[in-house]
Design a protein around this motif. Structure first.
Motif, PDB file in Angstrom:
ATOM      1  N   LYS A 135       0.830  -1.207   0.000  1.00  0.00           N
ATOM      2  CA  LYS A 135       0.000   0.000   0.000  1.00  0.00           C
ATOM      3  C   LYS A 135       0.868   1.261   0.000  1.00  0.00           C
ATOM      4  O   LYS A 135       0.557   2.239  -0.701  1.00  0.00           O
ATOM      5  CB  LYS A 135      -0.924  -0.001   1.220  1.00  0.00           C
ATOM      6  N   TYR A 136       1.941   1.253   0.799  1.00  0.00           N
ATOM      7  CA  TYR A 136       2.863   2.391   0.800  1.00  0.00           C
ATOM      8  C   TYR A 136       3.462   2.606  -0.589  1.00  0.00           C
ATOM      9  O   TYR A 136       3.530   3.724  -1.102  1.00  0.00           O
ATOM     10  CB  TYR A 136       3.985   2.157   1.809  1.00  0.00           C
ATOM     11  N   LEU A 137       3.888   1.525  -1.221  1.00  0.00           N
ATOM     12  CA  LEU A 137       4.498   1.628  -2.541  1.00  0.00           C
ATOM     13  C   LEU A 137       3.505   2.141  -3.578  1.00  0.00           C
ATOM     14  O   LEU A 137       3.873   2.901  -4.477  1.00  0.00           O
ATOM     15  CB  LEU A 137       5.046   0.266  -2.971  1.00  0.00           C
ATOM     16  N   LEU A 138       2.242   1.739  -3.440  1.00  0.00           N
ATOM     17  CA  LEU A 138       1.223   2.231  -4.364  1.00  0.00           C
ATOM     18  C   LEU A 138       1.028   3.739  -4.214  1.00  0.00           C
ATOM     19  O   LEU A 138       0.945   4.472  -5.206  1.00  0.00           O
ATOM     20  CB  LEU A 138      -0.103   1.505  -4.119  1.00  0.00           C
ATOM     21  N   VAL A 139       0.985   4.216  -2.963  1.00  0.00           N
ATOM     22  CA  VAL A 139       0.834   5.654  -2.719  1.00  0.00           C
ATOM     23  C   VAL A 139       2.038   6.415  -3.274  1.00  0.00           C
ATOM     24  O   VAL A 139       1.883   7.474  -3.906  1.00  0.00           O
ATOM     25  CB  VAL A 139       0.661   5.932  -1.208  1.00  0.00           C
ATOM     26  N   VAL A 140       3.244   5.893  -3.052  1.00  0.00           N
ATOM     27  CA  VAL A 140       4.449   6.553  -3.562  1.00  0.00           C
ATOM     28  C   VAL A 140       4.418   6.619  -5.086  1.00  0.00           C
ATOM     29  O   VAL A 140       4.728   7.653  -5.689  1.00  0.00           O
ATOM     30  CB  VAL A 140       5.718   5.809  -3.079  1.00  0.00           C
ATOM     31  N   ASP A 141       4.028   5.521  -5.732  1.00  0.00           N
ATOM     32  CA  ASP A 141       3.953   5.504  -7.195  1.00  0.00           C
ATOM     33  C   ASP A 141       2.926   6.508  -7.715  1.00  0.00           C
ATOM     34  O   ASP A 141       3.159   7.193  -8.707  1.00  0.00           O
ATOM     35  CB  ASP A 141       3.610   4.100  -7.691  1.00  0.00           C
ATOM     36  N   VAL A 142       1.786   6.595  -7.041  1.00  0.00           N
ATOM     37  CA  VAL A 142       0.747   7.543  -7.464  1.00  0.00           C
ATOM     38  C   VAL A 142       1.245   8.978  -7.337  1.00  0.00           C
ATOM     39  O   VAL A 142       1.061   9.800  -8.249  1.00  0.00           O
ATOM     40  CB  VAL A 142      -0.541   7.341  -6.637  1.00  0.00           C
ATOM     41  N   LEU A 143       1.872   9.303  -6.214  1.00  0.00           N
ATOM     42  CA  LEU A 143       2.367  10.659  -5.997  1.00  0.00           C
ATOM     43  C   LEU A 143       3.466  11.010  -7.003  1.00  0.00           C
ATOM     44  O   LEU A 143       3.480  12.118  -7.551  1.00  0.00           O
ATOM     45  CB  LEU A 143       2.892  10.811  -4.569  1.00  0.00           C
ATOM     46  N   ARG A 144       4.364  10.089  -7.272  1.00  0.00           N
ATOM     47  CA  ARG A 144       5.418  10.355  -8.252  1.00  0.00           C
ATOM     48  C   ARG A 144       4.836  10.521  -9.650  1.00  0.00           C
ATOM     49  O   ARG A 144       5.291  11.374 -10.435  1.00  0.00           O
ATOM     50  CB  ARG A 144       6.443   9.220  -8.245  1.00  0.00           C
ATOM     51  N   PHE A 145       3.844   9.721  -9.973  1.00  0.00           N
ATOM     52  CA  PHE A 145       3.217   9.840 -11.285  1.00  0.00           C
ATOM     53  C   PHE A 145       2.525  11.194 -11.428  1.00  0.00           C
ATOM     54  O   PHE A 145       2.622  11.852 -12.470  1.00  0.00           O
ATOM     55  CB  PHE A 145       2.214   8.710 -11.481  1.00  0.00           C
ATOM     56  N   LEU A 146       1.840  11.633 -10.368  1.00  0.00           N
ATOM     57  CA  LEU A 146       1.191  12.948 -10.397  1.00  0.00           C
ATOM     58  C   LEU A 146       2.223  14.065 -10.524  1.00  0.00           C
ATOM     59  O   LEU A 146       1.982  15.068 -11.202  1.00  0.00           O
ATOM     60  CB  LEU A 146       0.348  13.143  -9.133  1.00  0.00           C
ATOM     61  N   GLN A 147       3.377  13.900  -9.885  1.00  0.00           N
ATOM     62  CA  GLN A 147       4.436  14.904 -10.012  1.00  0.00           C
ATOM     63  C   GLN A 147       4.861  15.055 -11.464  1.00  0.00           C
ATOM     64  O   GLN A 147       5.030  16.173 -11.969  1.00  0.00           O
ATOM     65  CB  GLN A 147       5.640  14.500  -9.159  1.00  0.00           C
ATOM     66  N   GLN A 148       5.032  13.936 -12.155  1.00  0.00           N
ATOM     67  CA  GLN A 148       5.430  14.004 -13.558  1.00  0.00           C
ATOM     68  C   GLN A 148       4.344  14.634 -14.414  1.00  0.00           C
ATOM     69  O   GLN A 148       4.639  15.348 -15.384  1.00  0.00           O
ATOM     70  CB  GLN A 148       5.772  12.599 -14.072  1.00  0.00           C
ATOM     71  N   ILE A 149       3.082  14.397 -14.070  1.00  0.00           N
ATOM     72  CA  ILE A 149       1.966  15.019 -14.793  1.00  0.00           C
ATOM     73  C   ILE A 149       2.027  16.537 -14.651  1.00  0.00           C
ATOM     74  O   ILE A 149       1.882  17.287 -15.635  1.00  0.00           O
ATOM     75  CB  ILE A 149       0.612  14.490 -14.284  1.00  0.00           C
ATOM     76  N   PHE A 150       2.232  17.020 -13.434  1.00  0.00           N
ATOM     77  CA  PHE A 150       2.282  18.462 -13.214  1.00  0.00           C
ATOM     78  C   PHE A 150       3.510  19.081 -13.879  1.00  0.00           C
ATOM     79  O   PHE A 150       3.451  20.224 -14.349  1.00  0.00           O
ATOM     80  CB  PHE A 150       2.273  18.764 -11.710  1.00  0.00           C
ATOM     81  N   ILE A 151       4.617  18.358 -13.920  1.00  0.00           N
ATOM     82  CA  ILE A 151       5.794  18.859 -14.631  1.00  0.00           C
ATOM     83  C   ILE A 151       5.501  18.992 -16.116  1.00  0.00           C
ATOM     84  O   ILE A 151       5.837  19.998 -16.754  1.00  0.00           O
ATOM     85  CB  ILE A 151       6.993  17.929 -14.388  1.00  0.00           C
ATOM     86  N   CYS A 152       4.837  17.988 -16.681  1.00  0.00           N
ATOM     87  CA  CYS A 152       4.463  18.057 -18.102  1.00  0.00           C
ATOM     88  C   CYS A 152       3.497  19.207 -18.363  1.00  0.00           C
ATOM     89  O   CYS A 152       3.597  19.891 -19.391  1.00  0.00           O
ATOM     90  CB  CYS A 152       3.842  16.739 -18.537  1.00  0.00           C
TER      91      CYS A 152
END
Length: 260
Positions: free
Chosen positions: A52-69
């Protein structure tokens, strides 16, 4: 902390433009993601909680890349005079790459493991390829933005002039864009190579560092832009000369050069 004074001056003490909102979301979503990542790395947890922790980390990192784009796209959209055609094409390409990134980041064959209290992700052969392709998608989009920025600078004034001067927003966006792309290339390419060429022990080991560097560089890039114009990328000023960018961008610097 190093850029907090500039953030207070250029972001918090001014009206919140669209680019300022993106800056704040990107900057502090990264802080939240790093906190969760630290918790998952150092707290003893069960395999179920670890996943569950890893899923949250992956989601947050993915959202970070979205906002950078989104931030990079907004800058490019402004450079090209708010061209709807360009925006549509960038949106189509971004959606295709986002779909690939989603498949790579949240594939069914990713797994998690706990080793002596350390919650970490185990990369199988299939998972390694998926995650590597997700980072490749980000690199391809950054390359697209870089090519569009260079082409606009060359078409408007010439690359040599844009490289040696900071007369207006075009020079600032071009120079900062070049530095961002070079910096991310030096960081992201080794990160991608760990997935495809590295031994199992180092697969994905540079992912956190790459994410932190992308957030840091894009934040510095946006602070430079807000140091030049109060409203960020866009300006409602009708007096902007169309000979500079052919778009509604305020080309006057609002701070002296000693802020650089």
């Amino acid at each position: 902390m190093a850029t907090l004074p500039e953030e207070i001056m250029f972001i918090w003490c001014r009206p919140k433009a669209t680019s300022a909102v993106l800056f704040l979301v990107n900057r502090y979503l990264a802080v939240l993601g790093n906190i969760v990542a630290l918790i998952s790395n150092f707290l003893p947890v069960s395999p179920k909680v670890c996943s569950k922790y890893l899923l949250v980390v992956d989601v947050l990192r993915f959202l970070q890349q979205i906002f950078i784009c989104l931030t990079l796209s907004l800058r490019t959209y402004a450079l090209y005079g708010r061209s709807r055609r360009l925006l549509i094409w960038m949106g189509i390409i971004a959606l295709v790459l986002i779909a690939g990134g989603l498949a790579g980041t949240f594939g069914d064959d990713s797994d998690a493991g706990v080793d002596a209290g350390d919650c970490h992700e185990i990369y199988t052969t299939a998972t390694t390829v998926r995650h590597g392709m997700a980072w490749m998608a980000m690199f391809i989009y950054e390359l697209l933005i870089f090519v569009l920025t260079v082409f606009r600078a060359w078409k408007t004034r010439g690359l040599r002039s844009s490289l040696i001067s900071r007369r207006d927003i075009l020079d600032v966006i071009f120079q900062d864009g070049v530095m961002y792309f070079v910096g991310m290339t030096l960081v992201n390419l080794p990160n991608i190579l760990t997935y495809f060429c590295g031994p199992e022990i180092i697969r994905g080991s540079l992912g956190t560092f790459t994410t932190c560097m992308s957030v840091t560089l894009i934040s510095r890039l946006m602070l430079n832009l807000h140091g030049c114009v109060d409203t960020g990328i866009f300006s409602t000023s009708a007096e902007t000369s169309p000979d500079v960018l052919s778009t509604r961008v305020d080309v006057e610097f609002s701070v002296s050069s000693d802020h650089w």
